[in-house]
Design an enzyme around this catalytic site. Sequence first.
Site, short mmCIF file in Angstrom:
data_model
loop_
_atom_site.label_atom_id
_atom_site.label_comp_id
_atom_site.label_asym_id
_atom_site.label_seq_id
_atom_site.Cartn_x
_atom_site.Cartn_y
_atom_site.Cartn_z
N SER A 16 0.82 -1.05 -0.03
CA SER A 16 -0.01 -0.09 0.14
C SER A 16 0.79 1.25 0.01
CB SER A 16 -0.84 -0.05 1.11
OG SER A 16 -2.00 0.97 1.07
N HIS A 43 -3.02 -1.50 -2.89
CA HIS A 43 -4.18 -0.59 -2.57
C HIS A 43 -4.20 0.79 -3.44
CE1 HIS A 43 -4.17 -2.22 1.99
NE2 HIS A 43 -4.59 -3.20 1.05
N ASP A 136 -3.50 -5.12 6.50
CA ASP A 136 -3.80 -5.91 5.29
C ASP A 136 -2.71 -6.76 4.75
OD1 ASP A 136 -5.30 -7.34 3.32
OD2 ASP A 136 -5.24 -5.54 1.83
#
EC number: 3.1.1.61
Length: 196
Positions: A16, A43, A136
Amino acid sequence: MTGGLRGPRAIVIGGSAGSLDALGVMLPALPAQLDAAVVVTLHLPREQPSLLCDIFRHRCALQVREAQDKEPLTPGTIFFAPPDYHLLVDAGPSLALSIDPPLHFSRPSIDVLFESAADVYGPALTALLLSGANADGARGLAVVQRMGGIACVQAPASAGAPAMPEAALALITPDHVLMPAQMAPLLNQLHQGRVS
Protein backbone atom coordinates in the site's frame (compact mmCIF):
# COMPACT_ATOMS: atom_id res chain seq x y z
CA MET A 1 0.32 -29.34 -7.42
CA THR A 2 3.97 -29.01 -6.52
CA GLY A 3 5.34 -32.49 -7.24
CA GLY A 4 9.09 -32.37 -7.95
CA LEU A 5 9.30 -28.59 -8.31
CA ARG A 6 12.56 -27.17 -6.98
CA GLY A 7 11.38 -23.59 -6.65
CA PRO A 8 8.17 -21.59 -6.37
CA ARG A 9 5.83 -21.49 -9.30
CA ALA A 10 4.21 -18.24 -8.28
CA ILE A 11 5.15 -15.05 -6.46
CA VAL A 12 2.49 -12.86 -4.86
CA ILE A 13 3.26 -9.33 -3.70
CA GLY A 14 1.11 -6.94 -1.69
CA GLY A 15 1.55 -3.38 -0.56
CA SER A 16 0.00 0.00 0.00
CA ALA A 17 1.41 3.40 0.91
CA GLY A 18 5.14 3.60 0.19
CA SER A 19 5.30 0.30 -1.70
CA LEU A 20 5.90 1.82 -5.14
CA ASP A 21 9.45 2.65 -4.10
CA ALA A 22 10.22 -1.00 -3.33
CA LEU A 23 8.46 -2.20 -6.49
CA GLY A 24 10.49 0.29 -8.53
CA VAL A 25 13.68 -1.35 -7.31
CA MET A 26 12.49 -4.96 -7.39
CA LEU A 27 10.34 -5.51 -10.49
CA PRO A 28 12.81 -4.13 -13.07
CA ALA A 29 15.52 -6.35 -11.52
CA LEU A 30 13.59 -9.60 -12.07
CA PRO A 31 15.18 -11.49 -14.98
CA ALA A 32 13.37 -12.25 -18.22
CA GLN A 33 13.99 -15.97 -17.69
CA LEU A 34 12.13 -16.04 -14.35
CA ASP A 35 9.83 -19.02 -14.90
CA ALA A 36 7.19 -17.94 -12.39
CA ALA A 37 4.06 -15.83 -12.48
CA VAL A 38 4.17 -12.65 -10.40
CA VAL A 39 0.85 -11.29 -9.06
CA VAL A 40 0.76 -7.86 -7.41
CA THR A 41 -2.05 -6.29 -5.36
CA LEU A 42 -1.67 -2.67 -4.29
CA HIS A 43 -4.26 -0.54 -2.55
CA LEU A 44 -5.44 1.85 -5.26
CA PRO A 45 -8.02 4.65 -5.48
CA ARG A 46 -11.24 2.96 -6.57
CA GLU A 47 -12.46 5.74 -8.83
CA GLN A 48 -9.34 6.10 -11.00
CA PRO A 49 -7.78 3.82 -13.63
CA SER A 50 -4.52 2.21 -12.54
CA LEU A 51 -1.30 3.55 -14.04
CA LEU A 52 0.81 0.66 -12.75
CA CYS A 53 1.12 -1.11 -16.09
CA ASP A 54 2.12 2.17 -17.77
CA ILE A 55 4.70 2.81 -15.07
CA PHE A 56 6.32 -0.64 -15.21
CA ARG A 57 5.76 -1.98 -18.73
CA HIS A 58 8.85 -0.37 -20.24
CA ARG A 59 11.05 -0.88 -17.18
CA CYS A 60 10.66 -4.64 -16.72
CA ALA A 61 12.14 -7.62 -18.56
CA LEU A 62 8.98 -9.60 -17.75
CA GLN A 63 5.65 -8.98 -19.48
CA VAL A 64 3.38 -6.61 -17.54
CA ARG A 65 -0.42 -6.86 -17.63
CA GLU A 66 -3.49 -5.76 -15.72
CA ALA A 67 -5.21 -8.94 -14.51
CA GLN A 68 -8.38 -10.08 -16.28
CA ASP A 69 -11.07 -12.40 -14.90
CA LYS A 70 -10.52 -16.08 -15.80
CA GLU A 71 -7.11 -15.30 -17.34
CA PRO A 72 -4.55 -18.16 -17.14
CA LEU A 73 -1.73 -17.47 -14.70
CA THR A 74 1.24 -17.67 -17.05
CA PRO A 75 4.92 -17.70 -16.02
CA GLY A 76 7.16 -14.81 -17.03
CA THR A 77 4.38 -12.27 -16.49
CA ILE A 78 3.64 -9.63 -13.85
CA PHE A 79 -0.11 -9.27 -13.24
CA PHE A 80 -1.41 -6.17 -11.43
CA ALA A 81 -4.79 -6.16 -9.67
CA PRO A 82 -7.21 -3.66 -11.25
CA PRO A 83 -8.77 -0.96 -9.06
CA ASP A 84 -11.88 -1.85 -7.01
CA TYR A 85 -11.70 -5.63 -7.56
CA HIS A 86 -10.33 -8.33 -5.31
CA LEU A 87 -7.81 -10.43 -7.25
CA LEU A 88 -7.73 -14.16 -6.47
CA VAL A 89 -5.77 -17.14 -7.71
CA ASP A 90 -8.11 -19.95 -8.74
CA ALA A 91 -7.67 -23.56 -9.83
CA GLY A 92 -6.04 -23.94 -13.23
CA PRO A 93 -4.18 -21.91 -12.13
CA SER A 94 -6.03 -18.84 -13.31
CA LEU A 95 -6.94 -15.39 -12.02
CA ALA A 96 -10.36 -14.36 -10.78
CA LEU A 97 -11.82 -10.93 -10.02
CA SER A 98 -14.37 -10.39 -7.26
CA ILE A 99 -16.54 -7.52 -6.05
CA ASP A 100 -16.99 -9.00 -2.57
CA PRO A 101 -16.96 -6.35 0.19
CA PRO A 102 -13.65 -4.61 0.99
CA LEU A 103 -11.36 -6.05 3.67
CA HIS A 104 -9.33 -3.66 5.83
CA PHE A 105 -11.24 -0.95 3.94
CA SER A 106 -9.50 -2.15 0.78
CA ARG A 107 -10.58 -3.70 -2.50
CA PRO A 108 -8.33 -5.20 -3.77
CA SER A 109 -7.28 -6.85 -0.53
CA ILE A 110 -3.84 -8.39 -0.05
CA ASP A 111 -5.22 -11.03 2.33
CA VAL A 112 -7.62 -12.23 -0.39
CA LEU A 113 -4.79 -12.64 -2.90
CA PHE A 114 -2.37 -14.31 -0.48
CA GLU A 115 -4.91 -16.76 0.96
CA SER A 116 -6.30 -17.82 -2.42
CA ALA A 117 -2.80 -18.28 -3.86
CA ALA A 118 -1.76 -20.36 -0.85
CA ASP A 119 -4.74 -22.65 -1.43
CA VAL A 120 -3.67 -23.26 -5.05
CA TYR A 121 0.13 -23.28 -4.83
CA GLY A 122 0.90 -24.41 -1.27
CA PRO A 123 4.69 -24.87 -0.89
CA ALA A 124 5.23 -23.63 -4.48
CA LEU A 125 4.33 -20.06 -3.46
CA THR A 126 6.44 -17.13 -2.31
CA ALA A 127 4.62 -14.13 -0.80
CA LEU A 128 6.14 -10.71 -0.15
CA LEU A 129 4.44 -8.03 1.95
CA LEU A 130 5.62 -4.46 1.35
CA SER A 131 5.16 -1.03 2.91
CA GLY A 132 1.66 0.02 3.90
CA ALA A 133 -0.41 1.86 6.49
CA ASN A 134 -2.74 -0.90 7.75
CA ALA A 135 -2.67 -4.60 8.66
CA ASP A 136 -3.89 -6.02 5.31
CA GLY A 137 -1.69 -8.91 4.22
CA ALA A 138 -0.50 -10.07 7.65
CA ARG A 139 -3.17 -12.75 8.02
CA GLY A 140 -2.71 -13.85 4.41
CA LEU A 141 1.05 -14.13 4.90
CA ALA A 142 0.42 -16.37 7.91
CA VAL A 143 -1.74 -18.62 5.72
CA VAL A 144 1.01 -18.79 3.08
CA GLN A 145 3.50 -19.90 5.71
CA ARG A 146 1.08 -22.41 7.23
CA MET A 147 0.53 -23.97 3.78
CA GLY A 148 4.30 -24.42 3.36
CA GLY A 149 5.01 -21.36 1.23
CA ILE A 150 7.80 -18.83 1.77
CA ALA A 151 6.81 -15.66 3.64
CA CYS A 152 8.83 -12.49 3.09
CA VAL A 153 8.39 -9.03 4.61
CA GLN A 154 9.91 -5.68 3.71
CA ALA A 155 12.21 -4.46 6.49
CA PRO A 156 10.11 -1.84 8.33
CA ALA A 157 13.09 0.53 8.49
CA SER A 158 13.03 0.72 4.68
CA ALA A 159 9.24 1.19 4.42
CA GLY A 160 7.64 4.57 3.88
CA ALA A 161 4.67 3.27 5.92
CA PRO A 162 5.91 0.52 8.26
CA ALA A 163 2.52 -0.47 9.78
CA MET A 164 1.89 -3.27 7.25
CA PRO A 165 5.22 -5.12 7.61
CA GLU A 166 5.13 -4.52 11.38
CA ALA A 167 1.67 -6.16 11.57
CA ALA A 168 3.07 -9.22 9.79
CA LEU A 169 6.10 -9.35 12.09
CA ALA A 170 3.78 -9.23 15.12
CA LEU A 171 1.86 -12.24 13.78
CA ILE A 172 4.55 -14.53 12.34
CA THR A 173 8.28 -15.02 12.06
CA PRO A 174 8.79 -14.64 8.30
CA ASP A 175 11.34 -16.63 6.35
CA HIS A 176 13.02 -13.44 5.12
CA VAL A 177 12.99 -9.74 6.11
CA LEU A 178 14.30 -7.77 3.16
CA MET A 179 15.52 -4.38 2.08
CA PRO A 180 14.23 -3.45 -1.41
CA ALA A 181 17.58 -4.14 -3.11
CA GLN A 182 17.56 -7.69 -1.68
CA MET A 183 14.11 -8.63 -3.00
CA ALA A 184 14.74 -9.45 -6.67
CA PRO A 185 17.96 -11.42 -6.02
CA LEU A 186 16.22 -13.49 -3.35
CA LEU A 187 13.13 -14.15 -5.50
CA ASN A 188 15.36 -15.29 -8.34
CA GLN A 189 17.38 -17.54 -6.01
CA LEU A 190 14.22 -19.02 -4.52
CA HIS A 191 12.93 -19.82 -7.97
CA GLN A 192 16.22 -21.45 -8.89
CA GLY A 193 15.89 -23.61 -5.77
CA ARG A 194 19.18 -22.40 -4.27
CA VAL A 195 17.86 -21.19 -0.90
CA SER A 196 14.83 -21.85 1.27
